[in-house]
Design a protein around this motif. Sequence first.
Motif, mmCIF file in Angstrom:
data_model
loop_
_atom_site.group_PDB
_atom_site.id
_atom_site.type_symbol
_atom_site.label_atom_id
_atom_site.label_comp_id
_atom_site.label_asym_id
_atom_site.label_seq_id
_atom_site.Cartn_x
_atom_site.Cartn_y
_atom_site.Cartn_z
ATOM 1 N N MET A 44 0.831 -1.242 0.024
ATOM 2 C CA MET A 44 0.030 0.034 0.019
ATOM 3 C C MET A 44 0.786 1.095 0.113
ATOM 4 S SD MET A 44 -3.023 -0.990 2.852
ATOM 5 C CE MET A 44 -1.675 -1.525 3.974
ATOM 6 N N ASP A 46 1.544 5.510 0.661
ATOM 7 C CA ASP A 46 1.032 6.421 1.483
ATOM 8 C C ASP A 46 -0.164 7.320 0.775
ATOM 9 O OD1 ASP A 46 2.812 7.712 -0.571
ATOM 10 O OD2 ASP A 46 3.574 8.997 0.835
ATOM 11 N N GLU A 49 -3.617 5.607 0.866
ATOM 12 C CA GLU A 49 -3.931 5.602 2.284
ATOM 13 C C GLU A 49 -4.465 6.884 2.549
ATOM 14 O OE1 GLU A 49 -2.257 3.761 5.667
ATOM 15 O OE2 GLU A 49 -0.463 2.927 4.193
ATOM 16 N N PRO A 55 -11.124 2.769 5.528
ATOM 17 C CA PRO A 55 -9.884 2.309 6.054
ATOM 18 C C PRO A 55 -9.199 1.085 5.448
ATOM 19 C CG PRO A 55 -12.116 1.436 7.337
ATOM 20 C CD PRO A 55 -12.393 2.420 6.186
ATOM 21 N N LEU A 56 -8.217 1.595 4.660
ATOM 22 C CA LEU A 56 -7.502 0.608 3.940
ATOM 23 C C LEU A 56 -6.649 -0.408 4.565
ATOM 24 C CD1 LEU A 56 -6.756 -0.319 0.902
ATOM 25 C CD2 LEU A 56 -4.855 1.586 0.970
ATOM 26 N N VAL A 57 -6.166 0.235 5.688
ATOM 27 C CA VAL A 57 -5.593 -1.298 6.385
ATOM 28 C C VAL A 57 -6.264 -2.392 6.843
ATOM 29 C CG1 VAL A 57 -3.889 -1.522 8.355
ATOM 30 C CG2 VAL A 57 -3.529 0.680 6.888
ATOM 31 N N LYS A 237 5.523 3.592 1.032
ATOM 32 C CA LYS A 237 4.855 2.429 1.018
ATOM 33 C C LYS A 237 4.919 1.623 2.412
ATOM 34 C CE LYS A 237 8.441 0.224 -1.743
ATOM 35 N NZ LYS A 237 8.779 -0.591 -2.833
ATOM 36 N N ARG A 238 3.916 0.661 2.653
ATOM 37 C CA ARG A 238 4.082 -0.269 3.722
ATOM 38 C C ARG A 238 3.668 -1.900 3.004
ATOM 39 N NH1 ARG A 238 0.445 0.806 8.604
ATOM 40 N NH2 ARG A 238 0.152 2.976 8.003
#
Length: 265
Positions: A44, A46, A49, A55-57, A237-238
């Motif tokens: 994902m 930044d 998000e 809430p994407l996460v 990103k994460r």
Amino acid sequence: SFTQYARLAIPGAVLTEGTAPTDTALSPTAITATIDQWGAFITMTDLAELTIKHPLVQEATLLLGEQAAETIETTVNSVLVAGTTVQYAGAVANRAALGSTNVMTTNELRKAVTLLRKNGARMMNSPDKFNNSDGKDLGKYYIMFVDPSVAADITADTAFTSAAIFQNFDSLAAGTIVGTWYNCKVVMSNVIPTISSTVTVHTSYVVGRNAYAVTNLQTLNTYIEGPGGVADPLNQKRTIGWKTGFKAVILNNSFMVRIESASNY
């Protein structure tokens, strides 16, 4: 590595007073399997998000959890479908002989349970992970795994429906547990694949204790990495992912029955 023990033979003679009998030997069979690792992750950014309203996460975590569970179920099914104890609905000779009217009924379940009893298959002990959400002790039973179509055939069976309404309507109406019938708890899964033949064939499994086993060498874990690090110097990103290592193996074909049927749904 798993160990399967054969049932002990009944003593062939009565005891003689003051004389010790010959000891009974255990008969273990070693069953080996090579563990498989499974896993997946998503990336994902930044910007995503920031710009996506939901809430994407949390959504990504939910989807990954479903993916992990369905991966395990699908892998276990790929092992169970190779079981050698097979029952064809309507007492037809083989898969190709199944017709559209050869659907799951109470009689098919009765035959499968009877065969397991004749083979000496032990029942599951309650409470366990297939117990009701209220923790009520339901005693001992076999487990039957079915897909949604077969679940619909079972709940349309008048004998099952009458018993379910009289005894436990909640189990009939909600969740993955379809109900308990003929000492068999019916559990629904939506990842059991169908088989193409003269009709669409649905596979169901009735299993007793020690019919199959699943390793637990590497428990399911989740991983959240970033943002940041050498590969992500601007924190853009994460990643979120999961990994597990396991293997399913059949321990005793006599303790499980694969029922193949058509469906009205």
